[in-house]
Write a protein that holds these residues in place. Sequence first.
Motif, PDB file in Angstrom:
ATOM      1  N   ARG A   1      -4.791   6.761  -0.724  1.00 37.52           N
ATOM      2  CA  ARG A   1      -4.178   5.482  -0.380  1.00 37.52           C
ATOM      3  C   ARG A   1      -4.575   4.448  -1.432  1.00 37.52           C
ATOM      4  O   ARG A   1      -5.759   4.269  -1.719  1.00 37.52           O
TER       5      ARG A   1
ATOM      6  N   GLU B   1      -0.168  12.090   0.931  1.00 35.75           N
ATOM      7  CA  GLU B   1      -0.901  13.084   1.712  1.00 35.75           C
ATOM      8  C   GLU B   1      -0.289  14.461   1.513  1.00 35.75           C
ATOM      9  O   GLU B   1       0.931  14.602   1.486  1.00 35.75           O
TER      10      GLU B   1
ATOM     11  N   SER C   1       0.841  -1.202   0.000  1.00 36.07           N
ATOM     12  CA  SER C   1       0.000   0.000   0.000  1.00 36.07           C
ATOM     13  C   SER C   1       0.871   1.246   0.000  1.00 36.07           C
ATOM     14  O   SER C   1       1.976   1.250   0.553  1.00 36.07           O
ATOM     15  N   GLN C   2       0.376   2.284  -0.618  1.00 36.26           N
ATOM     16  CA  GLN C   2       1.077   3.566  -0.667  1.00 36.26           C
ATOM     17  C   GLN C   2       0.092   4.676  -0.351  1.00 36.26           C
ATOM     18  O   GLN C   2      -1.023   4.707  -0.880  1.00 36.26           O
ATOM     19  N   THR C   3       0.492   5.587   0.532  1.00 36.12           N
ATOM     20  CA  THR C   3      -0.345   6.720   0.903  1.00 36.12           C
ATOM     21  C   THR C   3       0.327   8.017   0.492  1.00 36.12           C
ATOM     22  O   THR C   3       1.505   8.225   0.781  1.00 36.12           O
TER      23      THR C   3
ATOM     24  N   CYS D   1      -9.630   7.707  -0.821  1.00 31.75           N
ATOM     25  CA  CYS D   1      -9.242   9.098  -1.046  1.00 31.75           C
ATOM     26  C   CYS D   1     -10.206  10.022  -0.328  1.00 31.75           C
ATOM     27  O   CYS D   1     -11.406   9.745  -0.255  1.00 31.75           O
TER      28      CYS D   1
ATOM     29  N   SER E   1      -3.965   0.404  -2.726  1.00 29.70           N
ATOM     30  CA  SER E   1      -3.501  -0.936  -2.360  1.00 29.70           C
ATOM     31  C   SER E   1      -3.751  -1.873  -3.542  1.00 29.70           C
ATOM     32  O   SER E   1      -4.849  -2.434  -3.675  1.00 29.70           O
TER      33      SER E   1
ATOM     34  N   SER F   1      -5.755  13.204   0.947  1.00 20.94           N
ATOM     35  CA  SER F   1      -5.065  11.964   1.294  1.00 20.94           C
ATOM     36  C   SER F   1      -5.528  10.890   0.314  1.00 20.94           C
ATOM     37  O   SER F   1      -6.727  10.714   0.104  1.00 20.94           O
TER      38      SER F   1
END
Length: 199
Positions: free
Chosen positions: A66, A31, A27-29, A84, A68, A64
């Motif tokens: 994210r 922000e 996963s990548q977030t 999001c 996955s 934000s």
Amino acid sequence: LLVSHLRQRADVREHNSSKLQIPHGQSQTIERWQPRAYPKTVQATPNRYPGYELQMGEIREGFSLRISPLAERQEGWMQAVIQCQISQIEKMSTLPLNMPSIQGQPPNRMEVQVPQLTSWRIQERFRWPMDHVLVISRGVVGIPGGGGQSSLGIPILAGGPPRADAILFISCHSNNVSGAGQVQGGASQARRMNYHNRY
């Protein structure tokens, strides 16, 4: 071709690198929040003159995102859970307050502000062929971070907060489980796609 065309437009802004790589199964977030201080309330201070003081508050606007991604056992298919949220300050409403004063003196006036927010969020699972580019559009929403002018200096929707079409591009770079997804951002129109296994 679509992303290249969008980058030539003066009313398009990318909110993250177009070369962001997200490994399959991780996963990548992303922000970007911008704090904004404002006078929130008045606090009583009976031991100090004049008996009250202004208290500051803080509110954040931005976004934000994210992602996955997960390749399926069925060869050639990818899934991704997209989360999001965007928050934009519509305006700060001013509330004047008449504070007590020393006898014989005119009343003291103080002002506090009440923030009015616009926000939207999405949390869905998408499934699409790896040899296709997934294009997600949520339509016209508040711009992360606000800003009342375009890059040409032309007011956007004068008299109100700015709006734009939020677009997310996801492409797959491999057909095996070690592949990665590439995420791109921009603003334009998106074609409708049918996703049978989303929530």
